[in-house]
Design a protein around this motif. Structure first.
Motif, short mmCIF file in Angstrom:
data_model
loop_
_atom_site.label_atom_id
_atom_site.label_comp_id
_atom_site.label_asym_id
_atom_site.label_seq_id
_atom_site.Cartn_x
_atom_site.Cartn_y
_atom_site.Cartn_z
N SER A 17 -31.74 -20.65 3.57
CA SER A 17 -30.98 -20.21 2.38
C SER A 17 -31.75 -20.46 1.10
O SER A 17 -32.42 -21.48 0.95
CB SER A 17 -29.66 -20.98 2.27
OG SER A 17 -28.81 -20.61 3.29
N SER A 183 -24.78 -15.58 -2.80
CA SER A 183 -24.87 -16.71 -1.86
C SER A 183 -25.31 -16.29 -0.47
O SER A 183 -24.78 -15.33 0.10
CB SER A 183 -23.52 -17.43 -1.78
OG SER A 183 -23.21 -17.98 -3.04
N ASP A 184 -26.25 -17.06 0.11
CA ASP A 184 -26.64 -16.85 1.52
C ASP A 184 -25.61 -17.57 2.40
O ASP A 184 -25.07 -17.03 3.33
CB ASP A 184 -28.04 -17.44 1.77
CG ASP A 184 -29.06 -16.79 0.84
OD1 ASP A 184 -29.16 -15.55 0.88
OD2 ASP A 184 -29.70 -17.51 0.04
N PHE A 186 -21.94 -19.79 1.96
CA PHE A 186 -20.88 -20.08 0.97
C PHE A 186 -19.89 -21.06 1.59
O PHE A 186 -19.31 -20.78 2.64
CB PHE A 186 -20.18 -18.78 0.56
CG PHE A 186 -19.26 -18.94 -0.62
CD1 PHE A 186 -17.92 -19.29 -0.43
CD2 PHE A 186 -19.72 -18.79 -1.91
CE1 PHE A 186 -17.07 -19.46 -1.51
CE2 PHE A 186 -18.87 -18.96 -3.01
CZ PHE A 186 -17.55 -19.30 -2.80
N ALA A 205 -17.66 -13.46 -1.62
CA ALA A 205 -18.87 -13.93 -0.92
C ALA A 205 -18.94 -13.31 0.47
O ALA A 205 -19.99 -12.81 0.90
CB ALA A 205 -18.85 -15.46 -0.83
N ALA A 210 -22.22 -13.20 2.82
CA ALA A 210 -22.54 -14.64 2.95
C ALA A 210 -22.00 -15.19 4.27
O ALA A 210 -21.03 -14.67 4.82
CB ALA A 210 -21.92 -15.42 1.79
#
Ligand code: BV8
Ligand code: ZN
Length: 253
Positions: A17, A183-184, A186, A205, A210
């Motif tokens: 991430s 976000s990768d 969340f 997200a 995510a």
């Protein structure tokens, strides 16, 4: 997947991430002895937050609302960040970007050392006059009589928090939406996920792709969109995740 342990995939996702979004609610501060809203600790058992945390209740009975807030201010001033807050602050050493999006008004993420914190529902340590906007610090407020009256214009002073029926701070909310989109991984931590529009952030997200990790002793409406729901306390699970991630990163695996 709902589990009591931390699955390996959480580490695989975290390892690769760049940006991690973290959405937190009152459960994040439960281990700092700050009562949650809807849990059975019921500091709010006597009255429902929705009945007190709103402008009409404040104008109808400012004494009662200030009694509730000064009690909470004293609890919060006496509280300190717990291992969950410190783990999130430490995560910033391991991941390029860690963005905290909190519904909490207790300032504990910043006090633990997190540097990017968006407060969707305000901050109980700030107060302002509803007539002229003059700001007042807690030590002024808590040393005087309640409800506090503005020394500049005699207006009523209120806590700088978002009440039900009030808009969220636009900058914080749009920055939170952007963070959710970038976000990768969340996290949704210690929230019942029922207060909107804040609770729409984890959905944003999810929609943006995510990997969603929820940590809560019980399932919530957000469990439906979580890839992993870890049934546990954030003050226990988060340090475990961060310590394991630290050793993985040290081994360079
Ligand atoms: C608004 C500040 C626009 C004050 C708070 C749909 C769209 C838009 C709005 C609405 C909508 N539907 C309904 C609404 C209205 C309303 C709303 O969402 N009501 C709910 C009750 C249904 N929303 C609003 O009014 C919002 N404004 O909509 O503006 C607008 C404007 C004008 C006219 C119309 C619309 C404003 C909402 C903000 C209210 N302010 N707080 C204060 O704190 O005094 S909300 C309050 O609830 C806190 O911020 C709290 O954080 C938040 C959410 O609660 P949680 O944090 O999730 O806490 P909770 O106790 O519920 O859960 C704790 C969880 O932790 C539990 O799951 C528990 O299992 C877990 N836990 C316990 N221990 C641990 C743990 N987890 C981990 N570890 C542990 N150790
Ligand atoms: Zn004033």
């Amino acid at each position: 997947m709902i589990t009591e342990t931390i699955p390996q995939i959480v580490y695989e996702k975290l390892k690769s991430s760049r940006t991690i979004g973290v959405f937190t609610g009152a459960g994040m501060s439960a281990e700092s002895n700050i009562p949650t809203f809807r849990g059975n600790e019921g500091l709010w058992k006597k009255f429902k937050p929705e009945e007190l945390a709103n402008f009409d209740a404040f104008m109808r009975n400012p004494e009662l609302v200030w009694e509730w807030y000064s009690a909470r201010k004293k609890i919060i001033h006496g509280s300190k960040p717990n291992p969950g807050h410190f783990a999130l602050a430490e995560l910033e050493q391991l991941i390029d970007e860690v963005i905290i999006i909190t519904q909490n008004i207790d300032n504990l993420h910043r006090r633990a050392g997190s540097t990017t914190v968006y407060e969707l529902h305000g901050n109980i340590e700030r107060n302002y006059c509803i007539k002229c906007g003059e700001h007042y610090s807690d030590d002024v407020i808590l040393s005087g009589s309640l409800p506090p009256i503005c020394t500049k214009c005699n207006g009523l002073v209120r806590p700088d928090v978002v009440w039900f029926g009030e808009y969220l701070p636009q900058d914080e909310f749009s920055a939170s939406e952007n963070a959710a989109r970038m976000s990768d991984v969340f996290f949704s931590l210690g929230t019942s996920g029922i207060v909107y529009p804040a609770a729409s952030i984890p959905h944003i997200a999810k929609y943006a792709g995510a990997f969603i990790v929820e940590i809560n002793p019980e399932t919530t409406p957000l469990s439906e969109i979580a890839d992993i729901t870890i049934l546990g306390k954030s003050g226990i699970i988060l340090p475990e995740i961060i310590n394991e991630l630290k050793s993985i990163k040290n081994e360079g695996t």
